[in-house]
Motif scaffolding. Structure first.
Motif, mmCIF file in Angstrom:
data_model
loop_
_atom_site.group_PDB
_atom_site.id
_atom_site.type_symbol
_atom_site.label_atom_id
_atom_site.label_comp_id
_atom_site.label_asym_id
_atom_site.label_seq_id
_atom_site.Cartn_x
_atom_site.Cartn_y
_atom_site.Cartn_z
ATOM 1 N N TYR A 104 0.830 -1.209 0.000
ATOM 2 C CA TYR A 104 0.000 0.000 0.000
ATOM 3 C C TYR A 104 0.864 1.258 0.000
ATOM 4 O O TYR A 104 0.621 2.191 -0.790
ATOM 5 N N ILE A 105 1.874 1.302 0.864
ATOM 6 C CA ILE A 105 2.710 2.496 0.971
ATOM 7 C C ILE A 105 3.563 2.668 -0.285
ATOM 8 O O ILE A 105 3.734 3.786 -0.799
ATOM 9 N N LYS A 151 3.384 12.637 7.524
ATOM 10 C CA LYS A 151 2.249 11.910 6.956
ATOM 11 C C LYS A 151 2.487 10.402 7.015
ATOM 12 O O LYS A 151 1.559 9.622 7.287
ATOM 13 N N LEU A 152 3.735 10.005 6.755
ATOM 14 C CA LEU A 152 4.068 8.583 6.824
ATOM 15 C C LEU A 152 3.959 8.074 8.263
ATOM 16 O O LEU A 152 3.482 6.960 8.507
ATOM 17 N N ILE A 153 4.382 8.893 9.220
ATOM 18 C CA ILE A 153 4.271 8.511 10.631
ATOM 19 C C ILE A 153 2.807 8.297 11.011
ATOM 20 O O ILE A 153 2.459 7.317 11.695
ATOM 21 N N LYS A 154 1.928 9.189 10.561
ATOM 22 C CA LYS A 154 0.502 9.046 10.869
ATOM 23 C C LYS A 154 -0.078 7.786 10.233
ATOM 24 O O LYS A 154 -0.946 7.123 10.810
ATOM 25 N N ILE A 160 1.623 5.059 9.713
ATOM 26 C CA ILE A 160 2.170 3.925 10.457
ATOM 27 C C ILE A 160 1.513 3.782 11.824
ATOM 28 O O ILE A 160 1.136 2.684 12.234
ATOM 29 N N LEU A 161 1.352 4.900 12.525
ATOM 30 C CA LEU A 161 0.851 4.846 13.904
ATOM 31 C C LEU A 161 -0.675 4.876 14.004
ATOM 32 O O LEU A 161 -1.261 4.230 14.877
ATOM 33 N N GLU A 162 -1.310 5.649 13.112
ATOM 34 C CA GLU A 162 -2.750 5.878 13.243
ATOM 35 C C GLU A 162 -3.560 5.310 12.084
ATOM 36 O O GLU A 162 -4.769 5.492 12.018
ATOM 37 N N ASP A 163 -2.879 4.626 11.169
ATOM 38 C CA ASP A 163 -3.533 4.022 10.010
ATOM 39 C C ASP A 163 -4.237 5.062 9.141
ATOM 40 O O ASP A 163 -5.251 4.786 8.507
ATOM 41 N N LYS A 164 -3.672 6.303 9.114
ATOM 42 C CA LYS A 164 -4.213 7.347 8.245
ATOM 43 C C LYS A 164 -3.802 7.075 6.796
ATOM 44 O O LYS A 164 -2.800 6.414 6.529
ATOM 45 N N GLU A 165 -4.575 7.631 5.866
ATOM 46 C CA GLU A 165 -4.225 7.501 4.454
ATOM 47 C C GLU A 165 -2.897 8.210 4.197
ATOM 48 O O GLU A 165 -2.661 9.314 4.687
ATOM 49 N N PHE A 166 -2.027 7.586 3.410
ATOM 50 C CA PHE A 166 -0.739 8.205 3.089
ATOM 51 C C PHE A 166 -0.761 8.688 1.649
ATOM 52 O O PHE A 166 -0.960 7.912 0.721
ATOM 53 N N MET A 167 -0.564 9.989 1.474
ATOM 54 C CA MET A 167 -0.501 10.591 0.147
ATOM 55 C C MET A 167 0.720 11.488 0.083
ATOM 56 O O MET A 167 0.759 12.532 0.741
ATOM 57 N N PRO A 168 1.761 11.096 -0.671
ATOM 58 C CA PRO A 168 2.939 11.952 -0.812
ATOM 59 C C PRO A 168 2.587 13.306 -1.425
ATOM 60 O O PRO A 168 1.488 13.499 -1.957
ATOM 61 N N PHE A 169 3.528 14.221 -1.387
ATOM 62 C CA PHE A 169 3.310 15.577 -1.875
ATOM 63 C C PHE A 169 2.770 15.574 -3.304
ATOM 64 O O PHE A 169 3.266 14.874 -4.176
ATOM 65 N N SER A 170 1.748 16.377 -3.538
ATOM 66 C CA SER A 170 1.140 16.509 -4.850
ATOM 67 C C SER A 170 1.314 17.934 -5.357
ATOM 68 O O SER A 170 0.868 18.894 -4.707
ATOM 69 N N LEU A 171 1.945 18.084 -6.504
ATOM 70 C CA LEU A 171 2.126 19.403 -7.103
ATOM 71 C C LEU A 171 0.783 20.004 -7.482
ATOM 72 O O LEU A 171 0.589 21.222 -7.395
ATOM 73 N N LYS A 172 -0.171 19.163 -7.864
ATOM 74 C CA LYS A 172 -1.497 19.649 -8.248
ATOM 75 C C LYS A 172 -2.280 20.130 -7.034
ATOM 76 O O LYS A 172 -2.876 21.214 -7.049
ATOM 77 N N ASN A 173 -2.293 19.334 -5.982
ATOM 78 C CA ASN A 173 -3.099 19.660 -4.795
ATOM 79 C C ASN A 173 -2.380 20.537 -3.794
ATOM 80 O O ASN A 173 -2.998 20.978 -2.816
ATOM 81 N N LYS A 174 -1.067 20.735 -3.975
ATOM 82 C CA LYS A 174 -0.265 21.559 -3.074
ATOM 83 C C LYS A 174 -0.336 21.054 -1.635
ATOM 84 O O LYS A 174 -0.522 21.803 -0.691
ATOM 85 N N TYR A 175 -0.184 19.748 -1.495
ATOM 86 C CA TYR A 175 -0.148 19.161 -0.154
ATOM 87 C C TYR A 175 0.617 17.851 -0.207
ATOM 88 O O TYR A 175 0.421 17.060 -1.097
#
Length: 332
Positions: free
Chosen positions: A100-101, A312-315, A317-332
């Motif tokens: 997944y990651i 974001k990766l820590i969250k 791993i620890l909290e099972d949050k969705e992981f989305m690397p930096f997006s140039l389109k979404n600016k996040y």
């Protein structure tokens, strides 16, 4: 240049009272410790254990590069952010959530490659349409259907190869690349890519050092004994944004020229000292560029965005949050 110091000449680096002193050609150059987070050694320098102890106590990371401008290693002060809980969870995530990651990292690469190429498509480079369409459709479909790391890496590899194939429409003829050659780079564009990637890798090593993540446990790249493989993962989504935008700007605006800024030998090609300094200045300006982070509602630099991806990766791993690397389109 912000919190990063670059040493591009041969000399001796030592501690002088509570400062750093670089001595070259009989002259002393003083480097303040305040605000210094990392040092890039891009030439042969002499150091001693007194200096290393001083760097360690001030939590300063020191990156070393070889003759071919490739990454050699990092002096890494003893970890001051340690978390046994996160370490255990990171290992568990490697076992249970690696696919997944890894897919998330490649999704980030694909999205940012698309955005970089789409910029040129909008500016009359219509020849890039085939690759843009592939990134927007087939690449995403193939990634979703991948059922193992090998298939994920195949999608990533094809995305990069198709991206490189568009250089002939974006760059002058002397910077067109026949194939990607790394160790050592064999032509000007390979030299720029390798140098830019190693600078970004160093930035990512430093960013991860400032978190509780373990550098050795990666998800997309295979675990390795001789490198911090998580830094390779985290840096991937930023390569199109930081490294390649820097290269395209410098080359297309003739700030870097083949005849002036490269040393070419029989089997390799490297930036000369003037070329390195031009690239470093542009690289630092880009990584310190600010943009409005849509999730945070405030402006951040790309340097900060790298660290935010770590969080974001820590969250994840620890909290099972969705992981989305930096997006140039979404600016996040």
């Amino acid at each position: 240049m912000g919190s990063t110091r670059y040493i591009t000449s041969m000399g001796e680096l030592s501690r002088k009272d509570n400062s750093l002193m670089f001595r070259k050609e009989g002259k002393n150059i003083y480097i303040p410790v305040e605000n210094t987070k990392e040092i890039y050694c891009l030439s042969e320098i002499s150091i001693n254990t007194k200096l290393l102890d001083f760097l360690s106590r001030n939590h300063i990371v020191m990156h070393f590069f070889n003759y071919y401008e490739g990454y050699s290693g990092t002096f890494y002060p003893k970890e001051h952010y340690c978390s046994g809980k996160l370490l255990v969870k990171q290992v568990e995530a490697y076992r249970d959530k690696r696919l997944y990651i890894a897919k998330a990292f490649v999704s980030g690469i694909i999205g940012n490659l698309y955005e970089v190429l789409y910029h040129y498509y909008k500016h009359d480079k219509k020849e890039t349409k085939e690759t843009i369409d592939w990134l927007n459709k087939e690449a995403k479909m193939n990634l979703n259907q991948a059922d193992g790391i090998k298939q994920v890496l195949q999608v990533e590899g094809e995305a990069w190869q198709r991206f490189y194939g568009e250089f002939k429409h974006i760059l002058p003829e002397e910077f067109i690349m026949n194939r990607r050659v790394k160790r050592p780079p064999d032509n000007p564009i390979n030299a720029l890519i390798s140098f830019g990637n190693t600078l970004l890798y160093g930035k990512t090593v430093t960013a991860i050092y400032q978190t509780h993540l373990d550098q050795r446990i990666s998800f997309l790249h295979e675990l390795a004994d001789r490198r911090f493989s998580l830094s390779l993962d985290i840096s991937e989504a930023f390569k199109p944004v930081i490294v390649f935008r820097t290269i395209f700007d410098l080359v297309n605006n003739r700030k870097l020229q083949v005849e002036k800024h490269f040393n070419r030998k029989y089997n390799y090609c490297l930036l000369n000292e003037e070329g390195r300094n031009i690239f470093i200045k542009a690289f630092e300006e880009r990584i310190e560029t600010t943009f409005l982070n849509d999730k945070l509602g405030r402006k951040v630099t790309y340097r900060t965005a790298i660290k935010l991806d770590c969080y974001k990766l820590i969250k994840c791993i620890l909290e099972d949050k969705e992981f989305m690397p930096f997006s140039l389109k979404n600016k996040y």
